[in-house]
Design a protein around this motif. Structure first.
Motif, mmCIF file in Angstrom:
data_model
loop_
_atom_site.group_PDB
_atom_site.id
_atom_site.type_symbol
_atom_site.label_atom_id
_atom_site.label_comp_id
_atom_site.label_asym_id
_atom_site.label_seq_id
_atom_site.Cartn_x
_atom_site.Cartn_y
_atom_site.Cartn_z
ATOM 1 N N GLN A 417 0.828 -1.203 0.000
ATOM 2 C CA GLN A 417 0.000 0.000 0.000
ATOM 3 C C GLN A 417 0.866 1.259 0.000
ATOM 4 O OE1 GLN A 417 -3.301 -0.057 -0.382
ATOM 5 N NE2 GLN A 417 -3.248 2.180 -0.561
ATOM 6 N N ASN A 418 1.952 1.227 0.793
ATOM 7 C CA ASN A 418 2.871 2.378 0.834
ATOM 8 C C ASN A 418 3.534 2.592 -0.516
ATOM 9 O OD1 ASN A 418 2.315 2.803 3.527
ATOM 10 N ND2 ASN A 418 4.038 1.575 4.261
ATOM 11 N N ALA A 419 3.925 1.514 -1.175
ATOM 12 C CA ALA A 419 4.560 1.609 -2.486
ATOM 13 C C ALA A 419 3.591 2.181 -3.515
ATOM 14 C CB ALA A 419 5.075 0.240 -2.931
ATOM 15 N N ILE A 420 2.313 1.790 -3.417
ATOM 16 C CA ILE A 420 1.298 2.307 -4.343
ATOM 17 C C ILE A 420 1.152 3.822 -4.173
ATOM 18 C CG2 ILE A 420 -1.182 2.318 -4.875
ATOM 19 C CD1 ILE A 420 -1.202 -0.689 -4.231
ATOM 20 N N VAL A 421 1.083 4.277 -2.918
ATOM 21 C CA VAL A 421 0.946 5.709 -2.638
ATOM 22 C C VAL A 421 2.144 6.475 -3.186
ATOM 23 C CG1 VAL A 421 0.828 7.442 -0.805
ATOM 24 C CG2 VAL A 421 -0.515 5.331 -0.625
ATOM 25 N N LYS A 422 3.326 5.928 -2.971
ATOM 26 C CA LYS A 422 4.558 6.575 -3.441
ATOM 27 C C LYS A 422 4.586 6.654 -4.966
ATOM 28 C CE LYS A 422 9.573 6.179 -2.865
ATOM 29 N NZ LYS A 422 10.662 5.336 -2.260
ATOM 30 N N ALA A 423 4.138 5.588 -5.623
ATOM 31 C CA ALA A 423 4.124 5.551 -7.086
ATOM 32 C C ALA A 423 3.109 6.539 -7.655
ATOM 33 C CB ALA A 423 3.809 4.137 -7.568
ATOM 34 N N GLN A 424 1.936 6.604 -7.011
ATOM 35 C CA GLN A 424 0.905 7.541 -7.480
ATOM 36 C C GLN A 424 1.398 8.992 -7.381
ATOM 37 O OE1 GLN A 424 -2.283 6.231 -4.913
ATOM 38 N NE2 GLN A 424 -3.323 5.118 -6.578
ATOM 39 N N LEU A 425 2.208 9.281 -6.338
ATOM 40 C CA LEU A 425 2.765 10.624 -6.183
ATOM 41 C C LEU A 425 3.733 10.937 -7.323
ATOM 42 C CD1 LEU A 425 3.071 13.191 -4.502
ATOM 43 C CD2 LEU A 425 4.877 12.053 -3.195
ATOM 44 N N LEU A 426 4.567 9.972 -7.692
ATOM 45 C CA LEU A 426 5.516 10.171 -8.785
ATOM 46 C C LEU A 426 4.797 10.391 -10.112
ATOM 47 C CD1 LEU A 426 8.439 7.643 -8.158
ATOM 48 C CD2 LEU A 426 8.475 10.123 -7.969
ATOM 49 N N LEU A 427 3.676 9.726 -10.296
ATOM 50 C CA LEU A 427 2.924 9.871 -11.544
ATOM 51 C C LEU A 427 2.402 11.296 -11.723
ATOM 52 C CD1 LEU A 427 0.934 6.493 -11.626
ATOM 53 C CD2 LEU A 427 2.803 7.179 -13.139
ATOM 54 N N THR A 428 2.246 12.008 -10.607
ATOM 55 C CA THR A 428 1.727 13.376 -10.705
ATOM 56 C C THR A 428 2.827 14.434 -10.851
ATOM 57 O OG1 THR A 428 1.749 13.633 -8.298
ATOM 58 C CG2 THR A 428 -0.257 12.732 -9.293
ATOM 59 N N LYS A 429 4.086 14.045 -10.564
ATOM 60 C CA LYS A 429 5.194 15.006 -10.630
ATOM 61 C C LYS A 429 5.612 15.253 -12.074
ATOM 62 C CE LYS A 429 8.503 15.020 -7.663
ATOM 63 N NZ LYS A 429 9.662 14.638 -6.826
ATOM 64 N N LYS A 430 6.088 16.479 -12.349
ATOM 65 C CA LYS A 430 6.483 16.835 -13.714
ATOM 66 C C LYS A 430 7.999 16.798 -13.914
ATOM 67 C CE LYS A 430 2.519 19.831 -14.701
ATOM 68 N NZ LYS A 430 2.085 21.184 -15.134
ATOM 69 N N ASP A 431 8.735 17.013 -12.846
ATOM 70 C CA ASP A 431 10.180 17.129 -13.013
ATOM 71 C C ASP A 431 10.930 15.865 -12.596
ATOM 72 O OD1 ASP A 431 9.558 17.287 -10.376
ATOM 73 O OD2 ASP A 431 11.054 18.825 -9.897
ATOM 74 N N VAL A 432 10.236 14.746 -12.597
ATOM 75 C CA VAL A 432 10.873 13.494 -12.205
ATOM 76 C C VAL A 432 11.691 12.931 -13.373
ATOM 77 C CG1 VAL A 432 8.898 12.077 -12.914
ATOM 78 C CG2 VAL A 432 10.449 11.245 -11.148
ATOM 79 N N GLU A 433 12.795 12.273 -13.051
ATOM 80 C CA GLU A 433 13.659 11.688 -14.075
ATOM 81 C C GLU A 433 13.253 10.249 -14.354
ATOM 82 O OE1 GLU A 433 17.686 12.080 -12.858
ATOM 83 O OE2 GLU A 433 17.739 14.256 -13.113
ATOM 84 N N GLN A 434 13.656 9.776 -15.539
ATOM 85 C CA GLN A 434 13.268 8.427 -15.953
ATOM 86 C C GLN A 434 13.823 7.371 -15.005
ATOM 87 O OE1 GLN A 434 11.189 7.629 -18.691
ATOM 88 N NE2 GLN A 434 11.166 5.712 -17.579
ATOM 89 N N LYS A 435 15.070 7.603 -14.508
ATOM 90 C CA LYS A 435 15.668 6.596 -13.626
ATOM 91 C C LYS A 435 14.882 6.466 -12.319
ATOM 92 C CE LYS A 435 19.102 9.758 -11.621
ATOM 93 N NZ LYS A 435 20.548 9.989 -11.416
ATOM 94 N N THR A 436 14.248 7.599 -11.871
ATOM 95 C CA THR A 436 13.430 7.542 -10.658
ATOM 96 C C THR A 436 12.160 6.733 -10.915
ATOM 97 O OG1 THR A 436 14.273 9.730 -10.071
ATOM 98 C CG2 THR A 436 12.329 8.955 -8.885
ATOM 99 N N ILE A 437 11.564 6.935 -12.093
ATOM 100 C CA ILE A 437 10.370 6.162 -12.482
ATOM 101 C C ILE A 437 10.714 4.679 -12.536
ATOM 102 C CG2 ILE A 437 8.728 5.727 -14.361
ATOM 103 C CD1 ILE A 437 8.115 8.244 -12.839
ATOM 104 N N ASP A 438 11.847 4.360 -13.183
ATOM 105 C CA ASP A 438 12.254 2.957 -13.328
ATOM 106 C C ASP A 438 12.510 2.319 -11.972
ATOM 107 O OD1 ASP A 438 12.069 3.401 -16.027
ATOM 108 O OD2 ASP A 438 14.225 3.707 -16.327
ATOM 109 N N ALA A 439 13.110 3.079 -11.067
ATOM 110 C CA ALA A 439 13.381 2.548 -9.728
ATOM 111 C C ALA A 439 12.079 2.268 -8.988
ATOM 112 C CB ALA A 439 14.245 3.535 -8.941
ATOM 113 N N MET A 440 11.057 3.135 -9.210
ATOM 114 C CA MET A 440 9.768 2.951 -8.558
ATOM 115 C C MET A 440 9.059 1.717 -9.104
ATOM 116 S SD MET A 440 7.963 4.302 -6.165
ATOM 117 C CE MET A 440 7.406 2.684 -5.628
#
Length: 530
Positions: A417-440
């Motif tokens: 559940q915590n991982a889902i919340v963290k991932a949903q937050l990243l999906l809303t960010k605009k300045d996130v890098e691809q490596k951060t997405i891949d790590a998530m």
């Protein structure tokens, strides 16, 4: 057409240098390297005696002999008592050897004698020669003496005996102890030796030329002048002490007194100047070593006086860094943002510290300025980050269900559940890098793979009394254990697991049966009374 002039001088000079080469004190040349040099010397002399040599051959021989000379290697030897008396006698015998009246020694035998004499002189002068080497040299010199051949002097025969004799004397010429020949007279002397060696090696010189060379070489020897040898001054100790003095530091929370530090600084300055002087004496160097050491020993310390530290500028820079915005249509790169955040955190710690130094504050100000200057921007529309995979795995995680009659363990469900919340937050960010997405993506998949199940615990239902509290029981929903059972409700004050719907339905026939039985008993009692 004139014949090409062949220059033998470089090879002749190198042969002389090679024959005089001595090992360091307390050392001896290895037999292999010494043998290689001896062979090169013999080969070079043989080439000089060839009448049809070419300049190319001479040049190649110079290179070969120099290589053998450079290849000499040494080994330390243990000092032993060596008897050279017999060698000394036979050397004197060879040097006084003269041909019969009206005769001269042949060129070949004379050349061999001179070669062995040169070797014998080296062995005689060597402090590392072994007894075996001395004995071997005695035998070799005696063999050459016994093999000396003579030829009758004719009109065509030239007598080089006197030139050879004075040549040996020239090669043995050494300055007095503690002295050297002056550069000017030594140069004249060495040129005369080189010229005489050329005549000795050649076969075209007339007797008049030979006799003139005898006089010239004798004159070159007579004009030699000496001068005192300048002693070698060792500045190593002073140089090392200067480095040590420059690196000396006071104790923690202490500083050197101004007076003692000034004395040391002046001593260091004088020492450096003396090191750079070319005519400084050893006594001056030694005295300076004592002076500098004394200046170091007299250093005195005192407690560092606390000074008021000005943090205002640092606080302004922190505020500036925190309020920093990118240009319109741009965003800061994630890496530069992280770096700035790290610097801001350290800066705040220094501001909150009760005992920072001004140097620490000033250093932190520079670091914040540098971090701000290094902030990199990129156009917002150029950030091409693929979040599709992350969105899909979030959906997958939300829909995952446990097996039948099982529930997910509390810990693994919370991790997911915590991982889902963290991932949903990243999906809303605009300045996130691809490596951060891949790590998530990796982290979320790991949370899914780490889900653990436990068999659902079923309990016998209890018919609770109708109380106000029982009205608060609610059925949980929207949880990871999506089979509708096995989840503890917050409204269940007993803390027990609520029964499933199909479990409640199994008790209806039992209740009806009990009711019918009670009715039957009542009817029988009434009939008996009647």
């Amino acid at each position: 057409m004139a014949e090409a002039v062949i220059n033998k001088a470089p090879l002749t000079t190198l042969i002389l240098a090679a024959e005089k080469r001595q090992p360091s004190q307390g050392h001896a040349f290895t037999s292999a390297s010494k043998e290689a040099l001896d062979q090169a010397i013999a080969k070079a002399k043989a080439l000089l005696n060839q009448p049809e040599m070419t300049q190319v051959e001479l040049d190649e021989m110079v290179v070969e002999l120099q290589t053998a000379l450079d290849g000499l290697s040494e080994l330390p030897i243990s000092p032993t008592t060596v008897d050279k008396e017999e060698l000394k006698k036979i050397i004197n015998q060879a040097k006084q050897l003269t041909p019969s009246t009206g005769h001269v020694f042949t060129e070949d035998s004379q050349h061999k004698l001179e070669s062995e004499l040169a070797k014998a002189d080296l062995v005689m002068a060597s402090k590392t020669a072994t007894q075996a080497e001395v004995n071997e040299m005695v035998n070799a010199l005696q063999t050459v003496i016994d093999a000396m051949e003579e030829e009758e002097i004719t009109e065509a025969t030239t007598d080089k005996a006197e030139l050879r004799k004075i040549m040996r004397a020239a090669l043995d010429k050494k300055p007095s102890t503690g002295h050297v020949f002056t550069a000017e007279t030594r140069e004249i002397f060495e040129k005369a030796i080189l010229k005489a060696q050329t005549i000795l090696d050649g076969q075209m010189s007339t007797q008049a030329v030979i006799d003139a060379m005898v006089l010239e070489l004798q004159k070159a020897m007579d004009q030699l002048k000496e001068e005192s040898l300048k002693p070698v001054v060792d500045k190593t100790i002073l140089s090392e002490l200067v480095k040590k003095a420059q690196a000396v530091k006071p104790s923690v929370n202490y500083e050197f007194t101004a007076a003692s530090k000034n004395v040391l600084d002046q001593a260091i300055t004088r020492a450096k100047k003396l090191i750079n002087e070319t005519n400084s004496t050893q006594n001056e160097i030694d005295a300076m070593v004592s002076e500098l050491q004394k200046a170091m020993d007299q250093l005195k310390e005192e407690v560092v006086k606390p000074s008021k530290v000005n943090k205002a500028e640092l606080e302004k820079m922190i505020a500036k860094a925190e309020n920093l915005k990118p240009s319109a249509g741009n965003v800061f790169t994630e890496k530069s943002q992280q770096n700035l955040a790290k610097i801001i955190k350290i800066a705040k710690e220094i501001v909150e510290s009760t005992n920072p130094t001004q140097a620490e504050v000033d250093k932190m100000i520079k670091e914040i300025k540098t971090a701000i200057a290094e902030m990199k921007e990129i156009p917002e529309e150029t950030i091409t980050v693929n979040k599709q995979v992350l969105a899909e795995i979030v959906k997958k995680a939300q829909e995952v269900k446990p097996s039948k009659d099982h529930v997910f363990t509390k810990q693994s469900a919370e991790t997911l559940q915590n991982a889902i919340v963290k991932a949903q937050l990243l999906l809303t960010k605009k300045d996130v890098e691809q490596k951060t997405i891949d790590a998530m993506v990796t982290e979320l998949q790991k949370a899914i793979d780490g889900l653990e199940e436990a068999k659902e615990v079923k309990e016998e239902p209890k018919i609770p009394a109708t109380t106000p509290e029982s009205d608060n029981v609610k059925t949980p929903n929207n949880n990871l254990n999506g089979n509708g059972g096995g989840v503890v409700s917050k409204g269940n004050q007993s803390g027990k697991t609520l029964p499933k719907t199909n479990e409640t339905q199994t008790f209806v026939p039992i209740i009806i049966g009990v009711t019918l039985l009670l009715c039957g008993i009542v009817c029988v009692k009434k009939r008996n009374k009647a």
